[in-house]
Scaffold this active site. Structure first.
Site, PDB file in Angstrom:
ATOM      1  N   HIS A  50      -7.738  -6.050   1.198  1.00 50.64           N
ATOM      2  CA  HIS A  50      -6.742  -4.703   1.300  1.00 50.64           C
ATOM      3  C   HIS A  50      -5.573  -5.555   2.492  1.00 50.64           C
ATOM      4  O   HIS A  50      -4.488  -5.131   2.738  1.00 50.64           O
ATOM      5  CB  HIS A  50      -6.498  -3.724   1.669  1.00 50.64           C
ATOM      6  CG  HIS A  50      -5.307  -2.507   1.446  1.00 50.64           C
ATOM      7  ND1 HIS A  50      -5.537  -2.282   0.407  1.00 50.64           N
ATOM      8  CD2 HIS A  50      -4.726  -1.814   2.341  1.00 50.64           C
ATOM      9  CE1 HIS A  50      -3.950  -1.619   0.639  1.00 50.64           C
ATOM     10  NE2 HIS A  50      -4.537  -1.124   1.723  1.00 50.64           N
ATOM     11  N   ASP A  70     -10.052  -5.653  -3.478  1.00 49.23           N
ATOM     12  CA  ASP A  70      -9.657  -4.525  -2.021  1.00 49.23           C
ATOM     13  C   ASP A  70     -10.272  -3.230  -2.301  1.00 49.23           C
ATOM     14  O   ASP A  70     -10.521  -2.244  -3.319  1.00 49.23           O
ATOM     15  CB  ASP A  70      -8.324  -4.099  -3.095  1.00 49.23           C
ATOM     16  CG  ASP A  70      -7.461  -3.320  -1.868  1.00 49.23           C
ATOM     17  OD1 ASP A  70      -8.122  -2.445  -1.316  1.00 49.23           O
ATOM     18  OD2 ASP A  70      -6.446  -3.362  -2.153  1.00 49.23           O
ATOM     19  N   SER A  85       1.464  -1.193   0.153  1.00 43.15           N
ATOM     20  CA  SER A  85      -0.690   0.173  -0.149  1.00 43.15           C
ATOM     21  C   SER A  85       1.246   1.235  -0.061  1.00 43.15           C
ATOM     22  O   SER A  85       1.630   1.175  -0.897  1.00 43.15           O
ATOM     23  CB  SER A  85      -0.600  -0.301   1.637  1.00 43.15           C
ATOM     24  OG  SER A  85      -2.029   1.060   1.120  1.00 43.15           O
TER      25      SER A  85
HETATM   26  N1  LIG Z   1      -9.131   1.509   7.387  1.00 38.73           N
HETATM   27  C1  LIG Z   1      -7.751   0.926   8.084  1.00 38.73           C
HETATM   28  C2  LIG Z   1      -6.727   1.908   6.894  1.00 38.73           C
HETATM   29  C3  LIG Z   1      -5.354   1.549   6.828  1.00 38.73           C
HETATM   30  C4  LIG Z   1      -5.088   0.258   6.272  1.00 38.73           C
HETATM   31  O1  LIG Z   1      -5.429  -0.804   5.555  1.00 38.73           O
HETATM   32  N2  LIG Z   1      -3.675   0.255   6.227  1.00 38.73           N
HETATM   33  C5  LIG Z   1      -2.602  -1.174   6.255  1.00 38.73           C
HETATM   34  C6  LIG Z   1      -2.019  -0.260   5.382  1.00 38.73           C
HETATM   35  S1  LIG Z   1      -2.278   1.145   3.642  1.00 38.73           S
HETATM   36  C7  LIG Z   1      -2.489  -1.474   6.858  1.00 38.73           C
HETATM   37  O2  LIG Z   1      -1.551  -2.448   7.013  1.00 38.73           O
HETATM   38  N3  LIG Z   1      -2.795  -1.745   8.228  1.00 38.73           N
HETATM   39  C8  LIG Z   1      -2.776  -2.042   9.069  1.00 38.73           C
HETATM   40  C9  LIG Z   1      -3.187  -3.515   9.616  1.00 38.73           C
HETATM   41  O3  LIG Z   1      -3.634  -4.064   8.820  1.00 38.73           O
HETATM   42  O4  LIG Z   1      -2.216  -4.491  10.375  1.00 38.73           O
HETATM   43  C10 LIG Z   1      -7.327   2.045   9.187  1.00 38.73           C
HETATM   44  O5  LIG Z   1      -8.155   3.207   9.285  1.00 38.73           O
HETATM   45  O6  LIG Z   1      -6.840   1.737   9.880  1.00 38.73           O
END
Ligand SMILES: N[C@@H](CCC(=O)N[C@@H](CS)C(=O)NCC(=O)O)C(=O)O
Length: 277
Positions: A255, A222, A146
């Site tokens: 995602h 995604d 991402s």
């Molecule tokens: N819905 C998420 C949006 C951010 C998101 O999806 N982050 C991804 C990277 S862009 C991620 O890897 N989040 C942490 C995880 O899943 O451990 C949020 O608000 O935390």
């Protein structure tokens, strides 16, 4: 550098380390997995840049990379995504400030003093990894997710001689052409989009950057694909300008780290083919 944790995993060592960064002017944490190896051996390095809201720990806990790194003899390095601390500028939203460094060197107030993640991942941390770990810095590849996929593509396209292969999971392929990028780059770099181009994978390719080995993995379901990630823009730019690229669209995947972990071993094997020679 201080070791904050170090445990045996798949015959190698999963460590977390802290050091005082001259690039960010803060303490930074990073994770390194060193696979089992012969004494004195120097091993290739795969960099993994993480996404919004992440630290070094998300991929360490959910990325499932260690078995493949142990099998192929690859060191896996996972930096944090921004400077952190009470004295470091921040924002209430998840997509700006701490946890959202975008791998840029900020020029604007209040971000410029500490938000220097380009220098950190491109210059400072590689120097430390080469000095402290059994790393062969002539054999490096880079991947990420991402925001970190954007980081992997842009760091790799700016330094094609350093990285044997570039891959990305669900990358932001254009910062200029998508809301996450536009919001953070306006804050960090100001309103002149010319200054953003070194931080936009599509713009770098349009401006002449090339790399012989680029692979993208993208979940077909995604939730961020259409508005924020825009894989099709990169596909079209590469087709038009003659940049080879392999894009796998994976139906049913989202995602999250369920998706990343499903294809992590494939990506490590793909990088290993290019790192072994
Ligand atoms: N819905 C998420 C949006 C951010 C998101 O999806 N982050 C991804 C990277 S862009 C991620 O890897 N989040 C942490 C995880 O899943 O451990 C949020 O608000 O935390």
């Amino acid at each position: 550098m201080e070791t904050t944790s170090s445990w045996k995993a798949h015959g190698g060592t999963q460590g977390v380390y802290r050091h005082a960064s001259s690039a960010t002017g803060t303490d930074m944490h990073f994770a390194v997995y060193v696979p089992p190896h012969d004494k004195g051996a120097k091993l290739p390095v795969l960099w993994y840049l993480s996404g919004l809201t992440c630290t070094h720990a998300n991929v360490m806990e959910k990325g499932e990379y260690r078995a493949a790194c142990a099998k192929h003899g690859i060191i896996f390095v996972a930096p944090d995504t921004s400077p952190r601390g009470d004295d470091v500028a921040d924002d209430d939203s998840y997509d700006l400030g701490q946890g959202a460094g975008m791998y840029v060197d900020a020029t604007e107030t209040p971000w410029a003093p500490h938000y220097r993640m380009r220098t950190y991942v491109e210059d400072e941390l590689p120097g430390l990894i080469g000095d402290v770990f059994p790393a062969d810095m002539t054999r490096q590849s880079i991947t990420g997710h991402s925001m970190g996929g954007h980081g992997a593509l842009t760091v790799g396209l700016r330094n094609p001689e350093r990285f044997r292969s570039l891959s990305a999971f669900s990358p932001i392929v254009t910062t200029i052409g998508a809301p996450w990028g536009r919001k953070s780059l306006t804050a960090y770099l100001g309103g002149d989009e010319a200054a953003w181009r070194p931080y936009d994978a599509c713009a770098l390719i349009a401006d002449g950057a090339r790399h012989p080995h680029i692979r993208i993995e993208q979940g077909g379901d995604d939730e961020f694909l259409a508005e924020q990630l825009r894989t099709g823009v990169l596909r079209d730019v590469c087709a038009e300008l003659g940049q080879d690229i392999t894009i796998h669209l994976r139906p049913g995947y989202d995602h999250s780290y369920y998706f990343i972990s499903s294809f992590m071993a494939d990506h490590i094997a793909w990088h290993a083919e290019r790192l072994k020679v």
